[in-house]
Design a protein around this motif. Structure first.
Motif, short mmCIF file in Angstrom:
data_model
loop_
_atom_site.label_atom_id
_atom_site.label_comp_id
_atom_site.label_asym_id
_atom_site.label_seq_id
_atom_site.Cartn_x
_atom_site.Cartn_y
_atom_site.Cartn_z
N UNK A 65 60.69 107.88 2.40
CA UNK A 65 60.04 106.86 3.19
C UNK A 65 59.77 105.61 2.36
N UNK A 66 59.67 105.77 1.04
CA UNK A 66 59.36 104.66 0.15
C UNK A 66 59.86 104.99 -1.25
N UNK A 67 59.99 103.95 -2.09
CA UNK A 67 60.35 104.18 -3.48
C UNK A 67 59.42 103.44 -4.44
N UNK A 68 58.31 102.90 -3.94
CA UNK A 68 57.42 102.14 -4.82
C UNK A 68 55.96 102.51 -4.58
N UNK A 69 55.14 102.24 -5.61
CA UNK A 69 53.69 102.36 -5.49
C UNK A 69 53.07 101.18 -6.22
N UNK A 70 51.92 100.71 -5.71
CA UNK A 70 51.22 99.57 -6.30
C UNK A 70 50.05 100.08 -7.12
N UNK A 71 49.84 99.50 -8.30
CA UNK A 71 48.71 99.90 -9.13
C UNK A 71 47.40 99.51 -8.46
N UNK A 72 46.31 100.22 -8.74
CA UNK A 72 45.02 99.91 -8.09
C UNK A 72 44.54 98.48 -8.32
N UNK A 73 44.87 97.89 -9.46
CA UNK A 73 44.44 96.51 -9.70
C UNK A 73 45.41 95.49 -9.12
N UNK A 74 46.52 95.94 -8.53
CA UNK A 74 47.46 95.06 -7.88
C UNK A 74 48.41 94.32 -8.81
N UNK A 75 48.34 94.55 -10.12
CA UNK A 75 49.18 93.81 -11.06
C UNK A 75 50.60 94.35 -11.14
N UNK A 76 50.77 95.63 -10.91
CA UNK A 76 52.06 96.26 -11.17
C UNK A 76 52.59 96.98 -9.93
N UNK A 77 53.91 97.13 -9.91
CA UNK A 77 54.58 97.93 -8.89
C UNK A 77 55.52 98.88 -9.63
N UNK A 78 55.35 100.16 -9.42
CA UNK A 78 56.28 101.14 -10.01
C UNK A 78 57.37 101.43 -8.99
N UNK A 79 58.62 101.41 -9.44
CA UNK A 79 59.77 101.54 -8.54
C UNK A 79 60.69 102.63 -9.07
N UNK A 80 61.01 103.59 -8.22
CA UNK A 80 61.90 104.70 -8.60
C UNK A 80 63.26 104.52 -7.95
N UNK A 81 64.30 104.63 -8.76
CA UNK A 81 65.67 104.56 -8.24
C UNK A 81 66.65 104.85 -9.37
N UNK A 82 67.74 105.51 -9.04
CA UNK A 82 68.86 105.72 -9.97
C UNK A 82 68.44 106.37 -11.28
N UNK A 83 67.55 107.36 -11.21
CA UNK A 83 67.22 108.13 -12.38
C UNK A 83 66.15 107.56 -13.28
N UNK A 84 65.42 106.55 -12.84
CA UNK A 84 64.35 106.02 -13.68
C UNK A 84 63.29 105.33 -12.82
N UNK A 85 62.07 105.27 -13.38
CA UNK A 85 60.99 104.49 -12.80
C UNK A 85 60.78 103.28 -13.71
N UNK A 86 60.82 102.10 -13.13
CA UNK A 86 60.54 100.88 -13.87
C UNK A 86 59.29 100.23 -13.31
N UNK A 87 58.59 99.50 -14.16
CA UNK A 87 57.33 98.85 -13.77
C UNK A 87 57.58 97.36 -13.60
N UNK A 88 57.31 96.86 -12.40
CA UNK A 88 57.48 95.44 -12.10
C UNK A 88 56.13 94.73 -12.18
N UNK A 89 56.20 93.46 -12.57
CA UNK A 89 55.05 92.56 -12.47
C UNK A 89 55.56 91.33 -11.76
N UNK A 90 55.10 91.09 -10.53
CA UNK A 90 55.77 90.11 -9.70
C UNK A 90 57.15 90.64 -9.35
N UNK A 91 58.14 89.77 -9.48
CA UNK A 91 59.51 90.18 -9.16
C UNK A 91 60.35 90.40 -10.40
#
Length: 464
Positions: A244-270
Motif C-alpha cells: 500500500x505504501x513504500x515510505x514513512x515520515x519521521x516524527x519530526x517531519x524532517x526525513x522520509x524513509x523510502x524502501x525499494x529495490x533492496x534498500x531503504x534510503x533516507x530523504x530530506x526534501x526531495x
C-alpha cells in the motif's frame, strides 16, 4: 482489570475458538544544504530556495527494560475457565461509559459522507457526495483529506468546519509514469503538507489471482490547503501490488524513509540524504518490502526485513529479522532469540516507544512453515523474548499510547484489549476503532450485522 462498555454475548463461540487458535504548512523545500546522491524531479518550484536545518539529532540509547515475568499459560487452564465464567457468561457484560468531557477529535464516513467529531463529542456532516471514503485528519484537527469515488485516483481536501472543499489531486494530473492509484496519503507531522504514493501497475495476467503485478511507484507532496507546490520527491521506483505504501515520515517531519529495490534510503526534501541506510534481500519472484518504524525522537528507525530469498508470488515471506538504524551509522540486526515468522494477518507488532515487539515465532534457524511454536514478546534492547498468549488474530495490531496494551481482532463482532503484563484479556463487544488516550478508546457495533445500525461508543479500561 475490567472494561466498560460491553453488552451482548453472541460472540462466545468465536471467543472460545480464538482463545485456542494460533495550521498551515511550509512545503517541502526544493533545495537542501547537503550534497545529494540523486536528482530530484520537481513539478512546481517551492518559493523556499535554501533552508538551513538544525544539527542532526543525537541518538540516545533506549533504556534497558527489566524483562516481564512469564505469565501462567492460559490455554486449557483453570484461568481460561474462570475468565469464561466470570466474563463471557455474565449477562450483560458491560454498559457504555458516561460521555467523556473531552474526546479526541476524529473523522469517519457514514453512507459515503465525511463526518468530523470535535473534542466535545459533537459530530457534524461536512460532505454530502455519498461517494467519499477513508478520510484522514491533520495533527491540528483543522484539515481533512479523503478519497472520492470508487477508484483510488482522486483526493479531496476540506476544512474541519466543512468549508473550502477542493479537488486536491487526481492521478490524471500527474506525469504518465505516475498515473494509476494514489495510495498512503499522509500528513507531514504538524503541517497541512500531504505526502502520498502513486502506483502504476501492469495488468494482472489472465487466469492468475494470487500474484503481484509489477508497478512503477512514485512519491509526491502537495499543499492540502491550496493544492500548490505539487512536487515529485521520488519517481520510477520498483514496487508491486502487495504493498500500500513504500515510505514513512519521521516524527519530526524532517526525513522520509523510502524502501525499494533492496534498500531503504533516507530523504530530506526531495534529495537522498542517507543512501542505502538498510540493505535487504530482494525476494523472488516478488519483492517484499520491509516494514519501517521511526524511533520517537527521529534519530533512526527499525526495519523488519524478510530473510528468505524466495516467496510465493503476491505472498509475504516466511521469516524476518529486525534491524536498528541510527542516522549516519550502519544498520545493526537486533539479536532476537526467536525467529519472526509470518502467520495470517500482520507479521509483527511494534510498540510506540519501539522497545517491544509482539510476533509469531519459532526457534532460530527453523526453516519449516509448520514449525510455528507460538507468539512472543521481544525486548528490542537486549533481544530477549518470552512466550505470550495471543487472543484473536494479529490483524492491524494496535498498541495503546502508553505501551501497556494492544488490540487484536476476533471478527466484526468483537475485539480484545490484551495487557502486555500477561494478565487476562479484556473483551470488547464490538470492533475496536482507535485509542483516545491510555485508557479510553472508540469502538463500534452493528445490530444484526446491519451497516445502518452502526453505533460508536467510548470504552474505558479500569483497575477494578
Amino acid at each position: 482489570m475490567k472494561i466498560k462498555p460491553f453488552s451482548y454475548l453472541c460472540f462466545l463461540t468465536t471467543v472460545i475458538i480464538s482463545l485456542t487458535a494460533c495550521g498551515s504548512s511550509a512545503p517541502i523545500p526544493a533545495t537542501i544544504n547537503a550534497t545529494p546522491t540523486s536528482t530530484k524531479n520537481q513539478i512546481v518550484a517551492s518559493p523556499i530556495d535554501t533552508v538551513t536545518y538544525p544539527p542532526l539529532p543525537t541518538f540516545v540509547p533506549l533504556p534497558t527494560f527489566v524483562p516481564i515475568p512469564s505469565p501462567t499459560p492460559l490455554i486449557n487452564s483453570q484461568l481460561v475457565d474462570y475468565w469464561l465464567t466470570q466474563y463471557a457468561l455474565a449477562t450483560p457484560i458491560r454498559t457504555p461509559v458516561a460521555q467523556m468531557k473531552h474526546n479526541s477529535p476524529r473523522v469517519y464516513t457514514t453512507n459515503g459522507n465525511v463526518y468530523f467529531q470535535d473534542s466535545s463529542g459533537k459530530a457534524i456532516q461536512i460532505t454530502d457526495n455519498g461517494k467519499d471514503q477513508y478520510p484522514i485528519l491533520s495533527d491540528d484537527w483543522q484539515k481533512i483529506v479523503f478519497y472520492r469515488g470508487d477508484n483510488y485516483d482522486s483526493l479531496y481536501s476540506i476544512n474541519a468546519d466543512g468549508s473550502n472543499e477542493r479537488l486536491l489531486i487526481t492521478s490524471k494530473s500527474l506525469p504518465s509514469l505516475s498515473q494509476g492509484e494514489i495510495k498512503a496519503p499522509t500528513f507531514k507531522p504538524n503541517t497541512h503538507y500531504l505526502l502520498f504514493n502513486t502506483y502504476l501497475c501492469n495488468p494482472r495476467p489472465t487466469g492468475q489471482s494470487y500474484n503481484a503485478p509489477d508497478c512503477t511507484v512514485s512519491i509526491y507532496g502537495v499543499d492540502a490547503d491550496t493544492g500548490d507546490f505539487l512536487t515529485q520527491i521520488a519517481g520510477g521506483l520498483s514496487g508491486n501490488t502487495m504493498h500500500y505504501r513504500n515510505f514513512m515520515v519521521s516524527p519530526d517531519g524532517q526525513y522520509i524513509s523510502v524502501a525499494s529495490s533492496g534498500h531503504i534510503s533516507i530523504y530530506r526534501g526531495s534529495d537522498i540524504y542517507y543512501q542505502n541506510a538498510v540493505v535487504y534481500n530482494i525476494t523472488q519472484p516478488a519483492e517484499y518490502l520491509p516494514r519501517q518504524f521511526w524511533l520517537p525522537d527521529s534519530s533512526g528507525l527499525l526495519a523488519i526485513v524478510a530473510t528468505d530469498k524466495y516467496n510465493e508470488r503476491g505472498t509475504p515471506s516466511w521469516s524476518y529479522a529486525v534491524y536498528r538504524y541510527k542516522l549516519g551509522e550502519t544498520a545493526i540486526q537486533i539479536p532476537l532469540d526467536k525467529t519472526i515468522v509470518r502467520t495470517q494477518g500482520d507479521t509483527s507488532c511494534v510498540s510506540p516507544d519501539r522497545n517491544w515487539i509482539l510476533f509469531a515465532g519459532t526457534d532460530i534457524n527453523s526453516g519449516q512453515w509448520g514449525d510455528l511454536q507460538g507468539y512472543y514478546l521481544g525486548n528490542l534492547n537486549n533481544g530477549q523474548t518470552r512466550p505470550f498468549t495471543f487472543y484473536g488474530f494479529p490483524w492491524d495490531c494496535v498498541w495503546s499510547p502508553d505501551n501497556k496494551h494492544f488490540v487484536s481482532y476476533g471478527n466484526l463482532s468483537f475485539s480484545f484489549i490484551v495487557p502486555v503484563d500477561g494478565s487476562l484479556p479484556i473483551p470488547i463487544n464490538g470492533l475496536f476503532l482507535e485509542w483516545i488516550d491510555n485508557i479510553h478508546y472508540y469502538y463500534e457495533t452493528y445490530e444484526n450485522g446491519k451497516v445502518d445500525s452502526r453505533k460508536v461508543y467510548v470504552g474505558e479500561i479500569t483497575d477494578n
